[in-house]
Design an enzyme around this catalytic site. Structure first.
Site, PDB file in Angstrom:
ATOM      1  CB  SER A   1      -1.308  12.734 -50.163  1.00 54.48           C
ATOM      2  OG  SER A   1      -2.549  13.336 -50.333  1.00 54.48           O
TER       3      SER A   1
ATOM      4  CG  HIS B   1       2.346  -0.074 -44.014  1.00 52.32           C
ATOM      5  ND1 HIS B   1       3.092  -1.212 -44.121  1.00 52.32           N
ATOM      6  CD2 HIS B   1       3.168   0.975 -44.610  1.00 52.32           C
ATOM      7  CE1 HIS B   1       3.897  -1.073 -44.863  1.00 52.32           C
ATOM      8  NE2 HIS B   1       4.350   0.303 -45.380  1.00 52.32           N
TER       9      HIS B   1
ATOM     10  CG  ASP C   1       7.711   6.983 -42.334  1.00 49.30           C
ATOM     11  OD1 ASP C   1       7.264   6.211 -41.671  1.00 49.30           O
ATOM     12  OD2 ASP C   1       9.021   6.820 -42.692  1.00 49.30           O
TER      13      ASP C   1
END
Length: 451
Positions: free
Chosen positions: A398, A290, A211
């Site tokens: 990050s 992911h 996200d």
């Protein structure tokens, strides 16, 4: 029985007037009530004026009290005031303040001028070196310790709730919605989501691993990557020497030859080209990342660099920011050829963790050497991933950098500045359309386009 001081005539007179007394009193009471209501309606003005008047009288009383102090008290007060001494600032401090103020004004004026011309105002080398002198690694390690500190149950609602409200975390998507069930800030950062809230696009070959916000997306030209519009850095400096391409061209050539390095990462330069997608994770975003595609990891390279901030304001100011910062690059192959996913560290990022790589240690004391490699080819069980498989996590926001080989007619469905969720399509389904045809609209409705 009537009092002695009242005669019969006076008593009769009072009895005649009595019926008229009560209505008069009631009328006066009603008038007073109406006046009170009127005053209440005008309360802001009246209160404000009365407050000023009261303050004036308070100051006046204080002045009278001071003036009423005896001669001895006044002399003592005068001696105390005379004992106070002005301590001048050193000349160096004064000049530093003046120079800093002037520098800020000059820099803002230069930024406005460059923005009007469409250029970017970059930091000077001495500014970058001064920024690197800050103890950001020690501060990040301390912040990691604070994140892992187990909070008492009675203060979790205040601390964790304040974080959720400040950064806009959507706890309805979390697998555990109650913040009281998280023992630390770190466990809140690394919270897991409900499986149904992040469906993976089935028709796209490449989906978002996190996200976040798209910082940069597009093809790579001549071994040059775009940190942000107008700010570039070298592909060879970002990934280091190419040791993962077997029998590839120009592997032994110096890294300064960016074009040759670029070609060494592409399996078929006539049909394919290299693309990049840079994704920024804000502190309020979901902190796990992911697998973005079906691919096999063959190599890991860890660069123990700096821990500078990777927020958009610093990304547009510091050149070669992603090359300077600590990062972990995982390199492998997917159906079109070369594929890599790099997790870039930043200030306050306590650690970068990969679930399958237990030997990885980040945010440690600076070690000698520019990078450290680990190969996964010799393992009996190959490190393979499917789209959406859990890969790793950050301790705070990050950046993820995707570099991948794809056909030249590939269409990216993302653009800089766009918000994206994990599992949403990055690469449009394979079609016979060229880039001018625009992104495929059917993917947004999960309808694939057959060839």
């Amino acid at each position: 029985m009537q009092p002695r001081y009242l005669n019969a005539d006076l008593t009769k007179s009072l009895l005649r007037v009595q019926p008229f007394v009560r209505p008069t009193v009631q009328a006066r009471t009603a008038a007073v009530a109406a006046a009170v209501c009127a005053v209440r309606q005008q309360r802001p003005v009246v209160v404000k004026g009365s407050t000023k008047v009261r303050l004036f009288f308070v100051c006046l009383v204080i002045c009278f009290l001071v003036s009423g102090i005896g001669g001895e008290g006044m002399a003592s007060f005068t001696r105390y005031m005379r004992s106070l001494k002005w301590t001048p600032l050193p000349l160096g401090v004064g000049f530093a303040i003046i120079a800093t103020t002037q520098y800020r004004h000059t820099r803002k004026r230069e930024e406005r001028r460059l923005a009007a011309e469409g250029a970017v105002c970059l930091a000077q080398p001495w500014e970058v070196e001064a920024y690197k002198l800050l103890p950001l690694r020690h501060f990040s390690r301390l912040w990691g310790w604070v994140n892992n500190f187990e909070l008492p149950y009675w203060c979790r609602s205040t601390i964790l709730g304040s974080y959720v409200r400040t950064f806009g975390c959507d706890m309805t998507e979390a697998e555990v919605e109650d913040v009281m069930q998280y023992s630390s800030l770190s466990s809140l950062f690394r919270r897991s989501l409900k499986p149904s809230v992040r469906p993976v696009c089935p028709v796209s070959g490449l989906t978002s691993p996190v996200d976040g916000t798209v910082v940069q997306a597009g093809p790579v030209s001549c071994g040059t990557l775009h940190q942000i519009k107008g700010v570039t850095y070298s592909l060879s400096s970002f990934l280091g020497p190419n040791v993962w391409t077997r029998d590839g061209p120009c592997i032994s050539v110096e890294e300064d030859n960016d074009t040759c390095y670029h070609n060494s990462c592409i399996t078929d330069p006539d049909l394919n080209e290299l693309h990049q997608v840079v994704l920024y994770l804000a502190p309020g975003d979901y902190h796990r990342f992911h697998s973005p595609a079906e691919w096999k990891v063959s190599h890991r390279r860890h660069f123990p660099g700096e821990l500078l901030s990777v927020s958009p304001s610093f990304t547009s100011w510091i050149p070669n920011l992603f090359v300077l910062n600590e990062r972990v690059a995982y390199v492998g192959r997917w159906k079109h050829g070369f594929f890599s996913m790099t997790a870039v560290g930043a200030t306050n990022v306590g650690s970068v963790k990969a679930y399958f790589d237990e030997d990885l240690r980040t945010n440690e004391r600076r070690r000698s050497g520019s990078f450290y490699d680990k190969k996964f080819d010799h393992l009996v069980s190959k490190i393979t991933f499917n789209k959406g498989d859990p890969f790793g996590e950050f301790n705070l926001g990050s950046t993820i950098v995707l570099l991948f080989e794809a056909p030249k007619n590939s269409v990216l469905r993302v653009q800089p500045g766009q918000k994206i969720k994990m599992g949403e399509a990055i690469l449009a389904p394979e079609t016979f359309t060229d880039k001018a045809a625009g992104p495929d609209k059917d993917c947004s409705h999960n309808k694939g386009v057959e060839r």
